[in-house]
Design a protein around this motif. Structure first.
Motif, PDB file in Angstrom:
ATOM      1  N   VAL A  86       0.846  -1.198   0.000  1.00 37.80           N
ATOM      2  CA  VAL A  86       0.000   0.000   0.000  1.00 37.80           C
ATOM      3  C   VAL A  86       0.880   1.247   0.000  1.00 37.80           C
ATOM      4  O   VAL A  86       0.668   2.187  -0.787  1.00 37.80           O
ATOM      5  CB  VAL A  86      -0.939   0.003   1.228  1.00 37.80           C
ATOM      6  CG1 VAL A  86      -1.729   1.311   1.290  1.00 37.80           C
ATOM      7  CG2 VAL A  86      -1.892  -1.178   1.176  1.00 37.80           C
ATOM      8  N   ASN A  87       1.881   1.271   0.876  1.00 36.83           N
ATOM      9  CA  ASN A  87       2.806   2.412   0.909  1.00 36.83           C
ATOM     10  C   ASN A  87       3.570   2.567  -0.397  1.00 36.83           C
ATOM     11  O   ASN A  87       3.760   3.679  -0.896  1.00 36.83           O
ATOM     12  CB  ASN A  87       3.781   2.261   2.069  1.00 36.83           C
ATOM     13  CG  ASN A  87       3.151   2.543   3.419  1.00 36.83           C
ATOM     14  OD1 ASN A  87       2.267   3.385   3.531  1.00 36.83           O
ATOM     15  ND2 ASN A  87       3.595   1.841   4.439  1.00 36.83           N
ATOM     16  N   ASP A  88       4.011   1.435  -0.955  1.00 35.71           N
ATOM     17  CA  ASP A  88       4.800   1.488  -2.188  1.00 35.71           C
ATOM     18  C   ASP A  88       3.969   1.973  -3.374  1.00 35.71           C
ATOM     19  O   ASP A  88       4.463   2.723  -4.227  1.00 35.71           O
ATOM     20  CB  ASP A  88       5.376   0.103  -2.502  1.00 35.71           C
ATOM     21  CG  ASP A  88       6.457  -0.315  -1.509  1.00 35.71           C
ATOM     22  OD1 ASP A  88       6.937   0.565  -0.773  1.00 35.71           O
ATOM     23  OD2 ASP A  88       6.784  -1.511  -1.457  1.00 35.71           O
ATOM     24  N   THR A  94      -1.187   8.047   1.990  1.00 38.31           N
ATOM     25  CA  THR A  94      -2.339   7.158   1.841  1.00 38.31           C
ATOM     26  C   THR A  94      -2.261   6.015   2.842  1.00 38.31           C
ATOM     27  O   THR A  94      -3.270   5.626   3.442  1.00 38.31           O
ATOM     28  CB  THR A  94      -2.404   6.583   0.415  1.00 38.31           C
ATOM     29  OG1 THR A  94      -2.606   7.654  -0.506  1.00 38.31           O
ATOM     30  CG2 THR A  94      -3.550   5.587   0.275  1.00 38.31           C
ATOM     31  N   GLY A  95      -1.053   5.500   3.043  1.00 41.08           N
ATOM     32  CA  GLY A  95      -0.874   4.434   4.034  1.00 41.08           C
ATOM     33  C   GLY A  95      -1.287   4.885   5.415  1.00 41.08           C
ATOM     34  O   GLY A  95      -1.951   4.147   6.152  1.00 41.08           O
ATOM     35  N   ASP A  96      -0.926   6.120   5.783  1.00 36.98           N
ATOM     36  CA  ASP A  96      -1.317   6.655   7.091  1.00 36.98           C
ATOM     37  C   ASP A  96      -2.835   6.805   7.192  1.00 36.98           C
ATOM     38  O   ASP A  96      -3.423   6.547   8.245  1.00 36.98           O
ATOM     39  CB  ASP A  96      -0.646   8.010   7.328  1.00 36.98           C
ATOM     40  CG  ASP A  96       0.865   7.891   7.505  1.00 36.98           C
ATOM     41  OD1 ASP A  96       1.337   6.773   7.784  1.00 36.98           O
ATOM     42  OD2 ASP A  96       1.564   8.917   7.362  1.00 36.98           O
ATOM     43  N   LEU A 148     -13.079  -5.127   8.793  1.00 37.40           N
ATOM     44  CA  LEU A 148     -11.844  -4.923   8.034  1.00 37.40           C
ATOM     45  C   LEU A 148     -12.051  -5.224   6.560  1.00 37.40           C
ATOM     46  O   LEU A 148     -11.401  -4.631   5.696  1.00 37.40           O
ATOM     47  CB  LEU A 148     -10.736  -5.819   8.604  1.00 37.40           C
ATOM     48  CG  LEU A 148      -9.313  -5.589   8.084  1.00 37.40           C
ATOM     49  CD1 LEU A 148      -8.838  -4.192   8.474  1.00 37.40           C
ATOM     50  CD2 LEU A 148      -8.372  -6.644   8.637  1.00 37.40           C
ATOM     51  N   SER A 149     -12.954  -6.132   6.252  1.00 34.18           N
ATOM     52  CA  SER A 149     -13.181  -6.547   4.868  1.00 34.18           C
ATOM     53  C   SER A 149     -13.864  -5.470   4.036  1.00 34.18           C
ATOM     54  O   SER A 149     -13.874  -5.556   2.799  1.00 34.18           O
ATOM     55  CB  SER A 149     -14.028  -7.825   4.836  1.00 34.18           C
ATOM     56  OG  SER A 149     -13.363  -8.887   5.504  1.00 34.18           O
ATOM     57  N   GLN A 150     -14.441  -4.466   4.691  1.00 39.45           N
ATOM     58  CA  GLN A 150     -15.091  -3.384   3.940  1.00 39.45           C
ATOM     59  C   GLN A 150     -14.016  -2.525   3.268  1.00 39.45           C
ATOM     60  O   GLN A 150     -13.061  -2.107   3.910  1.00 39.45           O
ATOM     61  CB  GLN A 150     -15.942  -2.526   4.873  1.00 39.45           C
ATOM     62  CG  GLN A 150     -17.054  -3.285   5.568  1.00 39.45           C
ATOM     63  CD  GLN A 150     -18.020  -3.902   4.582  1.00 39.45           C
ATOM     64  OE1 GLN A 150     -18.451  -3.244   3.625  1.00 39.45           O
ATOM     65  NE2 GLN A 150     -18.355  -5.169   4.788  1.00 39.45           N
ATOM     66  N   GLY A 155      -9.178   8.101  -2.542  1.00 34.08           N
ATOM     67  CA  GLY A 155      -9.339   8.860  -3.773  1.00 34.08           C
ATOM     68  C   GLY A 155     -10.201   8.105  -4.762  1.00 34.08           C
ATOM     69  O   GLY A 155     -11.291   7.645  -4.426  1.00 34.08           O
ATOM     70  N   PRO A 156      -9.722   7.925  -5.975  1.00 35.80           N
ATOM     71  CA  PRO A 156     -10.538   7.253  -6.993  1.00 35.80           C
ATOM     72  C   PRO A 156     -10.612   5.738  -6.815  1.00 35.80           C
ATOM     73  O   PRO A 156     -11.416   5.074  -7.478  1.00 35.80           O
ATOM     74  CB  PRO A 156      -9.812   7.613  -8.295  1.00 35.80           C
ATOM     75  CG  PRO A 156      -8.387   7.809  -7.891  1.00 35.80           C
ATOM     76  CD  PRO A 156      -8.440   8.414  -6.507  1.00 35.80           C
ATOM     77  N   GLU A 157      -9.764   5.175  -5.981  1.00 37.01           N
ATOM     78  CA  GLU A 157      -9.723   3.720  -5.820  1.00 37.01           C
ATOM     79  C   GLU A 157     -10.162   3.308  -4.428  1.00 37.01           C
ATOM     80  O   GLU A 157     -10.302   4.123  -3.525  1.00 37.01           O
ATOM     81  CB  GLU A 157      -8.303   3.207  -6.090  1.00 37.01           C
ATOM     82  CG  GLU A 157      -7.795   3.472  -7.499  1.00 37.01           C
ATOM     83  CD  GLU A 157      -6.479   2.762  -7.767  1.00 37.01           C
ATOM     84  OE1 GLU A 157      -6.394   1.548  -7.499  1.00 37.01           O
ATOM     85  OE2 GLU A 157      -5.538   3.430  -8.228  1.00 37.01           O
ATOM     86  N   LYS A 158     -10.381   1.998  -4.294  1.00 33.55           N
ATOM     87  CA  LYS A 158     -10.715   1.411  -2.996  1.00 33.55           C
ATOM     88  C   LYS A 158      -9.689   0.334  -2.668  1.00 33.55           C
ATOM     89  O   LYS A 158      -9.278  -0.419  -3.547  1.00 33.55           O
ATOM     90  CB  LYS A 158     -12.120   0.807  -3.014  1.00 33.55           C
ATOM     91  CG  LYS A 158     -13.234   1.832  -3.193  1.00 33.55           C
ATOM     92  CD  LYS A 158     -14.587   1.143  -3.198  1.00 33.55           C
ATOM     93  CE  LYS A 158     -15.724   2.142  -3.433  1.00 33.55           C
ATOM     94  NZ  LYS A 158     -15.896   3.060  -2.306  1.00 33.55           N
ATOM     95  N   ILE A 159      -9.299   0.280  -1.408  1.00 30.31           N
ATOM     96  CA  ILE A 159      -8.325  -0.707  -0.947  1.00 30.31           C
ATOM     97  C   ILE A 159      -8.999  -1.630   0.051  1.00 30.31           C
ATOM     98  O   ILE A 159      -9.724  -1.185   0.939  1.00 30.31           O
ATOM     99  CB  ILE A 159      -7.118  -0.023  -0.268  1.00 30.31           C
ATOM    100  CG1 ILE A 159      -6.359   0.841  -1.273  1.00 30.31           C
ATOM    101  CG2 ILE A 159      -6.171  -1.053   0.348  1.00 30.31           C
ATOM    102  CD1 ILE A 159      -5.223   1.628  -0.642  1.00 30.31           C
TER     103      ILE A 159
END
Length: 225
Positions: A86-88, A94-96, A148-150, A155-159
């Motif tokens: 995620v950080n990379d 974003t990771g924070d 957690l699974s949600q 931004g434009p994406e979901k993780i």
């Protein structure tokens, strides 16, 4: 006593009262800032969870209370899977933000007897007090995994984040801080063997397997006689 003396006395009394009130407010402000500094010293700035300095004391207290109440304590070692990616990919900001969201999802499914501690960059330790057995722990873990699974908006994406969770229990798996943390860490390594939001309770055979691996590594690393 004449009128002039009475007036001067009244002024002194009023000034004393004002000074006393000012000192009282100053002391109140100092107390507030002292409590605030103490709060911040124990909190992780990104997640709002307790930081690692709190862990030994909170777990020790939980163990001592459990001895009195004759109830159990669960220690859960939560490791976020592949969080470095995620950080990379998205950057540390974003990771924070993702960590902050995950920090919010813990207390949503916690009780008053739950303490969440950020142990490392992508590691959390959860202390559950007052449990009567594995079912209590599994209920919490299942609720947390569901939360957690949600997906998390970035931004434009979901993780979507998954985690591996290792669990040790007092008194079954240990009776002190170091042992319970060590056993939970070993159980987490076992959970890593199963992908996507897996959890594992500590078992003695896990330590035996780890000892065999360590002994093999030491033998391979030792120079030949």
């Amino acid at each position: 006593m004449n009128f002039e003396q009475m007036t001067e006395q009244d002024v002194l009394i009023r000034n004393y009262r004002r000074m006393t009130e000012a000192v009282r407010e100053y002391v109140k402000e100092l107390s507030f800032y002292a409590r605030r500094m103490e709060y911040l010293a124990e909190r992780d700035p990104f997640t709002g969870s307790f930081n690692r300095t709190v862990l030994p004391r909170r777990l020790k207290n939980a163990i001592e209370l459990a001895k009195i109440s004759r109830l159990g304590v669960a220690v859960m070692f939560v490791d976020l899977d592949n969080f470095k990616l995620v950080n990379d990919r998205y950057g540390h900001d974003t990771g924070d933000a993702v960590l902050a969201e995950i920090g919010l999802r813990f207390p949503e499914h916690a009780s008053d007897m739950c303490c969440v501690i950020r142990q490392g960059s992508d590691e959390f330790v959860v202390i559950l007090e007052g449990i009567s057995g594995q079912d209590d722990v599994m209920g919490f873990v299942e609720r947390f995994i569901a939360a957690l699974s949600q997906p998390i908006d970035v931004g434009p994406e979901k993780i979507t984040i998954t985690a591996s969770i290792g669990i040790s229990l007092f008194p079954e798996h240990g009776d002190n801080v170091d042992t319970l943390l060590h056993q939970a860490d070993i159980a987490m390594i076992g959970a890593k063997a199963v992908p996507d939001n897996s959890f594992c309770f500590y078992e003695k055979k896990m330590s035996e397997a780890q000892d065999r691996v360590r002994l093999t590594d030491e033998l391979e690393a030792s120079p030949e006689a």
